[in-house]
Design a protein around this motif. Structure first.
Motif, PDB file in Angstrom:
ATOM      1  N   TRP A 182      -4.916   5.241  -1.809  1.00  0.00           N
ATOM      2  CA  TRP A 182      -3.696   4.414  -1.790  1.00  0.00           C
ATOM      3  C   TRP A 182      -3.877   3.358  -2.880  1.00  0.00           C
ATOM      4  O   TRP A 182      -5.021   3.006  -3.218  1.00  0.00           O
ATOM      5  N   HIS A 183      -2.767   2.796  -3.353  1.00  0.00           N
ATOM      6  CA  HIS A 183      -2.868   1.662  -4.272  1.00  0.00           C
ATOM      7  C   HIS A 183      -1.772   0.648  -3.977  1.00  0.00           C
ATOM      8  O   HIS A 183      -0.786   0.952  -3.299  1.00  0.00           O
ATOM      9  N   TRP A 184      -1.955  -0.554  -4.541  1.00  0.00           N
ATOM     10  CA  TRP A 184      -1.058  -1.683  -4.262  1.00  0.00           C
ATOM     11  C   TRP A 184      -1.101  -2.612  -5.477  1.00  0.00           C
ATOM     12  O   TRP A 184      -2.156  -3.169  -5.786  1.00  0.00           O
ATOM     13  N   ALA A 185       0.036  -2.767  -6.133  1.00  0.00           N
ATOM     14  CA  ALA A 185       0.119  -3.656  -7.301  1.00  0.00           C
ATOM     15  C   ALA A 185       0.400  -5.078  -6.815  1.00  0.00           C
ATOM     16  O   ALA A 185       1.460  -5.340  -6.229  1.00  0.00           O
ATOM     17  N   LEU A 186      -0.518  -5.998  -7.055  1.00  0.00           N
ATOM     18  CA  LEU A 186      -0.338  -7.371  -6.559  1.00  0.00           C
ATOM     19  C   LEU A 186       0.758  -8.086  -7.355  1.00  0.00           C
ATOM     20  O   LEU A 186       0.858  -7.936  -8.574  1.00  0.00           O
TER      21      LEU A 186
ATOM     22  N   HIS B 295       2.712   1.567 -18.408  1.00  0.00           N
ATOM     23  CA  HIS B 295       3.288   2.904 -18.630  1.00  0.00           C
ATOM     24  C   HIS B 295       2.606   3.871 -17.669  1.00  0.00           C
ATOM     25  O   HIS B 295       1.380   3.968 -17.668  1.00  0.00           O
ATOM     26  N   ARG B 296       3.418   4.581 -16.885  1.00  0.00           N
ATOM     27  CA  ARG B 296       2.827   5.500 -15.898  1.00  0.00           C
ATOM     28  C   ARG B 296       3.258   6.936 -16.165  1.00  0.00           C
ATOM     29  O   ARG B 296       4.449   7.198 -16.349  1.00  0.00           O
ATOM     30  N   ILE B 297       2.293   7.838 -16.145  1.00  0.00           N
ATOM     31  CA  ILE B 297       2.605   9.272 -16.189  1.00  0.00           C
ATOM     32  C   ILE B 297       2.074   9.891 -14.906  1.00  0.00           C
ATOM     33  O   ILE B 297       0.914   9.677 -14.532  1.00  0.00           O
TER      34      ILE B 297
ATOM     35  N   ASP C  14      -3.494  -7.728 -10.687  1.00  0.00           N
ATOM     36  CA  ASP C  14      -4.501  -6.685 -10.418  1.00  0.00           C
ATOM     37  C   ASP C  14      -3.874  -5.575  -9.569  1.00  0.00           C
ATOM     38  O   ASP C  14      -2.821  -5.769  -8.946  1.00  0.00           O
ATOM     39  N   THR C  15      -4.582  -4.451  -9.508  1.00  0.00           N
ATOM     40  CA  THR C  15      -4.155  -3.368  -8.606  1.00  0.00           C
ATOM     41  C   THR C  15      -5.291  -3.084  -7.627  1.00  0.00           C
ATOM     42  O   THR C  15      -6.449  -2.956  -8.046  1.00  0.00           O
ATOM     43  N   ARG C  16      -4.954  -3.008  -6.334  1.00  0.00           N
ATOM     44  CA  ARG C  16      -5.948  -2.655  -5.314  1.00  0.00           C
ATOM     45  C   ARG C  16      -5.894  -1.161  -5.027  1.00  0.00           C
ATOM     46  O   ARG C  16      -4.799  -0.586  -4.996  1.00  0.00           O
TER      47      ARG C  16
ATOM     48  N   TRP D 186       0.836  -1.210   0.000  1.00  0.00           N
ATOM     49  CA  TRP D 186       0.000   0.000   0.000  1.00  0.00           C
ATOM     50  C   TRP D 186       0.871   1.261   0.000  1.00  0.00           C
ATOM     51  O   TRP D 186       1.773   1.387   0.820  1.00  0.00           O
ATOM     52  N   HIS D 187       0.584   2.172  -0.886  1.00  0.00           N
ATOM     53  CA  HIS D 187       1.332   3.433  -0.935  1.00  0.00           C
ATOM     54  C   HIS D 187       0.568   4.460  -1.759  1.00  0.00           C
ATOM     55  O   HIS D 187      -0.433   4.144  -2.404  1.00  0.00           O
ATOM     56  N   THR D 188       1.091   5.675  -1.719  1.00  0.00           N
ATOM     57  CA  THR D 188       0.649   6.682  -2.674  1.00  0.00           C
ATOM     58  C   THR D 188       1.914   7.265  -3.288  1.00  0.00           C
ATOM     59  O   THR D 188       2.943   7.364  -2.637  1.00  0.00           O
TER      60      THR D 188
ATOM     61  N   ALA E  72       5.610 -11.741 -17.565  1.00  0.00           N
ATOM     62  CA  ALA E  72       5.969 -10.314 -17.579  1.00  0.00           C
ATOM     63  C   ALA E  72       4.707  -9.449 -17.477  1.00  0.00           C
ATOM     64  O   ALA E  72       3.622  -9.857 -17.894  1.00  0.00           O
ATOM     65  N   ARG E  73       4.875  -8.281 -16.883  1.00  0.00           N
ATOM     66  CA  ARG E  73       3.797  -7.273 -16.842  1.00  0.00           C
ATOM     67  C   ARG E  73       4.457  -5.919 -17.086  1.00  0.00           C
ATOM     68  O   ARG E  73       5.429  -5.568 -16.395  1.00  0.00           O
ATOM     69  N   THR E  74       3.976  -5.172 -18.050  1.00  0.00           N
ATOM     70  CA  THR E  74       4.553  -3.856 -18.354  1.00  0.00           C
ATOM     71  C   THR E  74       3.443  -2.818 -18.396  1.00  0.00           C
ATOM     72  O   THR E  74       2.464  -2.975 -19.120  1.00  0.00           O
TER      73      THR E  74
ATOM     74  N   VAL F 170      -1.535   8.427 -14.251  1.00  0.00           N
ATOM     75  CA  VAL F 170      -2.337   7.766 -15.291  1.00  0.00           C
ATOM     76  C   VAL F 170      -1.556   6.527 -15.713  1.00  0.00           C
ATOM     77  O   VAL F 170      -0.449   6.635 -16.262  1.00  0.00           O
ATOM     78  N   LEU F 171      -2.127   5.348 -15.441  1.00  0.00           N
ATOM     79  CA  LEU F 171      -1.425   4.086 -15.711  1.00  0.00           C
ATOM     80  C   LEU F 171      -2.125   3.356 -16.859  1.00  0.00           C
ATOM     81  O   LEU F 171      -3.344   3.161 -16.832  1.00  0.00           O
ATOM     82  N   VAL F 172      -1.322   2.969 -17.851  1.00  0.00           N
ATOM     83  CA  VAL F 172      -1.849   2.296 -19.036  1.00  0.00           C
ATOM     84  C   VAL F 172      -1.240   0.901 -19.116  1.00  0.00           C
ATOM     85  O   VAL F 172      -0.021   0.747 -19.003  1.00  0.00           O
TER      86      VAL F 172
END
Ligand code: SIN
Length: 282
Positions: free
Chosen positions: A257-261, A272-274, A123-125, A96-98, A268-270, A111-113
């Motif tokens: 907050w979000h958390w990438a599981l 793109h974040r702005i 998934d992302t929580r 968990w973070h921001t 692989a998982r890719t 913005v995550l693509v």
């Protein structure tokens, strides 16, 4: 006539249907902006978004913050690569973070693509920091009133940290710039902020980047922070977003907050974040 539809998600956030992000009209953009301000978390599906489209969409919300720590897209430095390879053990954002609470002016949002997804998992929580504040017991609200928390990045990205990002092979090349992290000063922000877009109160501490509470002994400060985190982590107002090709998530770092599981080892998982610049918080 616009066919835009706002559909509430379970827990927190809304899915916005009937909008084509690369060709968004000004009236649809106004609708997206107000849904974002109100909910702090919006999702889109089935978007055909090039890197340039991704940058243009983000720029509707503010200037882009070029991340100092993540590997950048080779052709578009505005885009941070959030990647895990098939041989990597650790992922980025796996707790968990921001994002960017360690900045003097914390980022508005990200913005995550989705670009490459595992066949399952990844998934992302998300959870709501408005709800976290609103549901705090009165006793805890009184304890944090007027207090400021200290946020840092050195323990995660700096040269003297124990973080897996720098100590494991799998983090190398994807994350970390110890010189930049070492040079950064810790910052303080109010524990309870008045959100600059919605005017609502939100809890603004997080387990990754908050290292203490100003003016408190370390033991007492940790004890209070743990109570806040335990409360926020137990909220039912959590949404687990399942990514599909063409999915886009846009979250407000001051409201969620979000958390990438990290549950897709061997694949692989890719992403793109702005990240978009924010403002000082009060
Ligand atoms: C992040 O923490 O910014 C990345 C989230 C994700 O990859 O789902």
């Amino acid at each position: 006539m616009s066919s835009i539809q706002i559909v509430p998600c379970e827990g927190v956030g809304v899915e916005i249907h009937g909008v084509d992000l690369p060709n968004i009209t000004s009236s649809d953009l106004d609708t997206v902006k107000s849904a974002f301000s109100e909910n702090g978390l919006v999702f889109f599906r089935d978007q055909d978004l090039s890197e340039i489209d991704h940058i243009s969409f983000a720029e509707h919300f503010g200037a882009i913050n070029i991340n100092r720590f993540f590997a950048a897209h080779p052709d578009h430095p505005q885009i941070a690569m959030v990647a895990k390879g098939e041989n990597d053990r650790d992922n980025i954002g796996g707790g968990w973070h921001t994002d960017h609470s360690y900045d003097v002016e914390p980022a508005l949002g990200s913005v995550l693509v989705a670009r490459q997804l595992p066949t399952s998992g990844g998934d992302t929580r998300f959870t709501s920091m408005y709800r976290a504040y609103d549901t705090l017991p009165d006793e805890l609200k009184t304890q944090i009133e007027g207090k400021r928390a200290i946020h840092s990045t050195r323990h995660i990205f700096g040269s003297k940290n124990n973080s897996y990002y720098q100590s494991s092979d799998s983090g190398k090349g994807r994350i970390g710039n110890s010189a930049a992290a070492d040079a950064m000063q810790d910052v303080t922000h109010p524990i309870v902020i008045t959100h600059p877009l919605s005017g609502k109160k939100a809890l603004f501490v997080n387990p990754s980047f908050t290292i203490g509470i100003e003016g408190m002994e370390p033991g007492a400060s940790t004890e209070l922070l743990v109570k806040l985190y335990t409360h926020a982590m137990a909220l039912e107002a959590m949404h687990q977003f399942q990514w599909r090709p063409g999915s886009v998530a846009f979250w407000d770092n001051r409201a969620t907050w979000h958390w990438a599981l990290n549950d897709y080892h061997g694949q692989a998982r890719t992403m793109h974040r702005i990240t978009i610049e924010g403002c000082a918080l009060g």
